[in-house]
Design a protein around this motif. Structure first.
Motif, PDB file in Angstrom:
ATOM      1  N   THR A 211       0.841  -1.192   0.000  1.00  0.00           N
ATOM      2  CA  THR A 211       0.000   0.000   0.000  1.00  0.00           C
ATOM      3  C   THR A 211       0.880   1.247   0.000  1.00  0.00           C
ATOM      4  O   THR A 211       2.083   1.184   0.279  1.00  0.00           O
ATOM      5  CB  THR A 211      -0.897   0.031   1.244  1.00  0.00           C
ATOM      6  OG1 THR A 211      -0.056   0.129   2.410  1.00  0.00           O
ATOM      7  CG2 THR A 211      -1.763  -1.212   1.335  1.00  0.00           C
TER       8      THR A 211
ATOM      9  N   ILE B 110     -14.321   3.745  -7.503  1.00  0.00           N
ATOM     10  CA  ILE B 110     -13.913   2.598  -8.310  1.00  0.00           C
ATOM     11  C   ILE B 110     -14.786   2.480  -9.555  1.00  0.00           C
ATOM     12  O   ILE B 110     -16.012   2.505  -9.480  1.00  0.00           O
ATOM     13  CB  ILE B 110     -13.988   1.295  -7.487  1.00  0.00           C
ATOM     14  CG1 ILE B 110     -13.018   1.351  -6.299  1.00  0.00           C
ATOM     15  CG2 ILE B 110     -13.678   0.088  -8.365  1.00  0.00           C
ATOM     16  CD1 ILE B 110     -13.167   0.195  -5.333  1.00  0.00           C
TER      17      ILE B 110
ATOM     18  N   HIS C 231      -7.101  -3.152  -8.263  1.00  0.00           N
ATOM     19  CA  HIS C 231      -6.213  -3.546  -7.156  1.00  0.00           C
ATOM     20  C   HIS C 231      -5.211  -2.424  -6.855  1.00  0.00           C
ATOM     21  O   HIS C 231      -5.002  -2.064  -5.689  1.00  0.00           O
ATOM     22  CB  HIS C 231      -5.483  -4.831  -7.546  1.00  0.00           C
ATOM     23  CG  HIS C 231      -4.451  -5.284  -6.561  1.00  0.00           C
ATOM     24  ND1 HIS C 231      -4.760  -5.716  -5.292  1.00  0.00           N
ATOM     25  CD2 HIS C 231      -3.094  -5.373  -6.673  1.00  0.00           C
ATOM     26  CE1 HIS C 231      -3.645  -6.052  -4.656  1.00  0.00           C
ATOM     27  NE2 HIS C 231      -2.628  -5.856  -5.469  1.00  0.00           N
TER      28      HIS C 231
ATOM     29  N   ILE D 142      -6.955   0.578  -5.151  1.00  0.00           N
ATOM     30  CA  ILE D 142      -7.281   0.357  -3.739  1.00  0.00           C
ATOM     31  C   ILE D 142      -6.037   0.480  -2.868  1.00  0.00           C
ATOM     32  O   ILE D 142      -6.048   1.155  -1.828  1.00  0.00           O
ATOM     33  CB  ILE D 142      -7.958  -1.011  -3.551  1.00  0.00           C
ATOM     34  CG1 ILE D 142      -9.348  -0.997  -4.215  1.00  0.00           C
ATOM     35  CG2 ILE D 142      -8.082  -1.372  -2.072  1.00  0.00           C
ATOM     36  CD1 ILE D 142     -10.004  -2.364  -4.293  1.00  0.00           C
ATOM     37  N   ARG D 143      -4.937  -0.146  -3.271  1.00  0.00           N
ATOM     38  CA  ARG D 143      -3.729  -0.078  -2.436  1.00  0.00           C
ATOM     39  C   ARG D 143      -3.040   1.279  -2.569  1.00  0.00           C
ATOM     40  O   ARG D 143      -2.415   1.764  -1.623  1.00  0.00           O
ATOM     41  CB  ARG D 143      -2.779  -1.231  -2.760  1.00  0.00           C
ATOM     42  CG  ARG D 143      -2.163  -1.208  -4.136  1.00  0.00           C
ATOM     43  CD  ARG D 143      -1.527  -2.556  -4.498  1.00  0.00           C
ATOM     44  NE  ARG D 143      -0.855  -2.500  -5.793  1.00  0.00           N
ATOM     45  CZ  ARG D 143       0.444  -2.277  -5.953  1.00  0.00           C
ATOM     46  NH1 ARG D 143       1.229  -2.095  -4.896  1.00  0.00           N
ATOM     47  NH2 ARG D 143       0.988  -2.242  -7.154  1.00  0.00           N
TER      48      ARG D 143
ATOM     49  N   ASN E  97      -4.589   3.748  -0.103  1.00  0.00           N
ATOM     50  CA  ASN E  97      -4.608   3.261   1.274  1.00  0.00           C
ATOM     51  C   ASN E  97      -3.337   3.747   1.979  1.00  0.00           C
ATOM     52  O   ASN E  97      -2.230   3.494   1.488  1.00  0.00           O
ATOM     53  CB  ASN E  97      -4.642   1.733   1.263  1.00  0.00           C
ATOM     54  CG  ASN E  97      -4.677   1.106   2.638  1.00  0.00           C
ATOM     55  OD1 ASN E  97      -4.385   1.738   3.639  1.00  0.00           O
ATOM     56  ND2 ASN E  97      -4.999  -0.167   2.692  1.00  0.00           N
TER      57      ASN E  97
ATOM     58  N   ALA F 155     -10.162   4.207  -1.327  1.00  0.00           N
ATOM     59  CA  ALA F 155     -10.998   3.841  -2.474  1.00  0.00           C
ATOM     60  C   ALA F 155     -12.411   3.547  -1.978  1.00  0.00           C
ATOM     61  O   ALA F 155     -12.597   3.096  -0.853  1.00  0.00           O
ATOM     62  CB  ALA F 155     -10.411   2.628  -3.187  1.00  0.00           C
ATOM     63  N   TRP F 156     -13.410   3.773  -2.835  1.00  0.00           N
ATOM     64  CA  TRP F 156     -14.798   3.589  -2.405  1.00  0.00           C
ATOM     65  C   TRP F 156     -15.706   3.261  -3.593  1.00  0.00           C
ATOM     66  O   TRP F 156     -15.349   3.487  -4.747  1.00  0.00           O
ATOM     67  CB  TRP F 156     -15.307   4.837  -1.684  1.00  0.00           C
ATOM     68  CG  TRP F 156     -15.220   6.106  -2.499  1.00  0.00           C
ATOM     69  CD1 TRP F 156     -14.129   6.906  -2.638  1.00  0.00           C
ATOM     70  CD2 TRP F 156     -16.257   6.691  -3.295  1.00  0.00           C
ATOM     71  NE1 TRP F 156     -14.402   7.964  -3.460  1.00  0.00           N
ATOM     72  CE2 TRP F 156     -15.708   7.872  -3.876  1.00  0.00           C
ATOM     73  CE3 TRP F 156     -17.588   6.365  -3.557  1.00  0.00           C
ATOM     74  CZ2 TRP F 156     -16.440   8.703  -4.711  1.00  0.00           C
ATOM     75  CZ3 TRP F 156     -18.326   7.191  -4.392  1.00  0.00           C
ATOM     76  CH2 TRP F 156     -17.763   8.345  -4.962  1.00  0.00           C
TER      77      TRP F 156
ATOM     78  N   ARG G  47     -16.288   1.939   1.707  1.00  0.00           N
ATOM     79  CA  ARG G  47     -14.860   2.236   1.574  1.00  0.00           C
ATOM     80  C   ARG G  47     -14.062   0.949   1.545  1.00  0.00           C
ATOM     81  O   ARG G  47     -14.292   0.068   2.348  1.00  0.00           O
ATOM     82  CB  ARG G  47     -14.394   3.109   2.746  1.00  0.00           C
ATOM     83  CG  ARG G  47     -14.813   4.572   2.643  1.00  0.00           C
ATOM     84  CD  ARG G  47     -14.395   5.348   3.872  1.00  0.00           C
ATOM     85  NE  ARG G  47     -12.964   5.314   4.102  1.00  0.00           N
ATOM     86  CZ  ARG G  47     -12.086   6.151   3.566  1.00  0.00           C
ATOM     87  NH1 ARG G  47     -12.498   7.095   2.734  1.00  0.00           N
ATOM     88  NH2 ARG G  47     -10.810   6.060   3.830  1.00  0.00           N
TER      89      ARG G  47
END
Length: 260
Positions: free
Chosen positions: A171, A227, A237, A240-241, A244, A249-250, A260
């Motif tokens: 992340t 997203i 992917h 999201i990372r 973070n 991400a939501w 989320r």
């Protein structure tokens, strides 16, 4: 970058340090362990925080107070009274980490100019969110760079770099911590080299990639976290990372809620 020289015969620089968050605070603490003298610290004014909205000091201010360092928290960086404080400190070098954009009257004041630590391998990922964008774009390697400030943001001559890997599931938070550990040592080595006259500033024009365009790292906003499920799994992917722990991400749920 030459190895650090930290013996009594080496020159000790008078440094003014400018920064705000924990990343900058860790760099300040590392600098305080060196042979150089931090003669003043500049950080953001205390801001309301938490449910009670009580004033909270920055991480850099906490370190400055702990070590009894002279401190300035200007609202306006062009204010004459702030410049008078800088003149009183009479620094040889400015060091800035994760701070606001500086006017030339500030960064060009010290005799040796001002060094910035940036969280990318310049000239790639110039901008406010270099770590995020490296992860968002699926990079397998990033790094930190020290460079001399000039008029255009993140374009000054590079003094040193250090590389760090990015794993397929890392992340932004993990890469941030890895970069901090490597970057704070790079920063002190850079200051040593400037003091010893062994620094070798390299114009970024000589570091331009041969295999593609420069990638930018603009500031991120909440909408970057939404997203798009039409994208492939790898892109989602990375999104999201890459977002973070912040800004996250939501996606929206069938009932209109947000996940989320």
């Amino acid at each position: 970058m030459p190895p650090s020289l930290n013996h009594p015969s080496s020159r000790s620089l008078r440094i003014v340090f400018l920064g705000t968050p924990q990343f900058a605070a860790a760099c300040l603490e590392q600098l305080l362990l060196s042979r150089h003298q931090v003669v003043g610290v500049v950080t953001a004014p205390d801001r309301p925080a938490g449910r009670g909205r009580s004033l909270k000091a920055s991480a850099v201010k906490e370190v400055a107070v702990q070590h009894g360092l002279p401190l300035a928290q200007p609202e306006k960086l062009k204010a004459p009274e702030f410049h008078a404080v800088l003149d009183e400190w009479n620094a040889d070098l400015g060091v800035v980490v994760a701070f606001r954009m500086l006017p030339e009257a500030v960064w060009n004041r010290p005799a040796l100019g001002t060094v910035n630590l940036h969280g990318s391998l310049l000239p790639q990922y110039r901008g406010a969110a270099p770590i995020h964008w490296a992860v968002l774009n699926g990079e397998t390697e990033t790094g930190a760079s020290t460079f001399l400030l000039q008029h255009n943001i993140d374009t000054g001559h590079v003094l040193g770099t250090v590389k760090v890997p990015i794993g397929p599931n890392d992340t932004t938070g993990l890469v941030h911590d890895r970069l901090l550990e490597a970057g704070k040592h790079l920063l002190v080595d850079t200051v040593h080299a400037l003091a010893d006259g062994t620094a070798n500033p390299v114009p970024q024009a000589e570091l331009m990639p041969q295999d593609g365009p420069i990638k930018e790292a603009p500031k991120l906003f909440k909408e970057h976290g939404k997203i798009d499920w039409n994208k492939d799994a790898r892109a989602i992917h990375n999104q999201i990372r890459g977002l973070n722990p912040f800004p996250g991400a939501w996606t929206t749920l069938p009932d209109g809620g947000t996940l989320r």
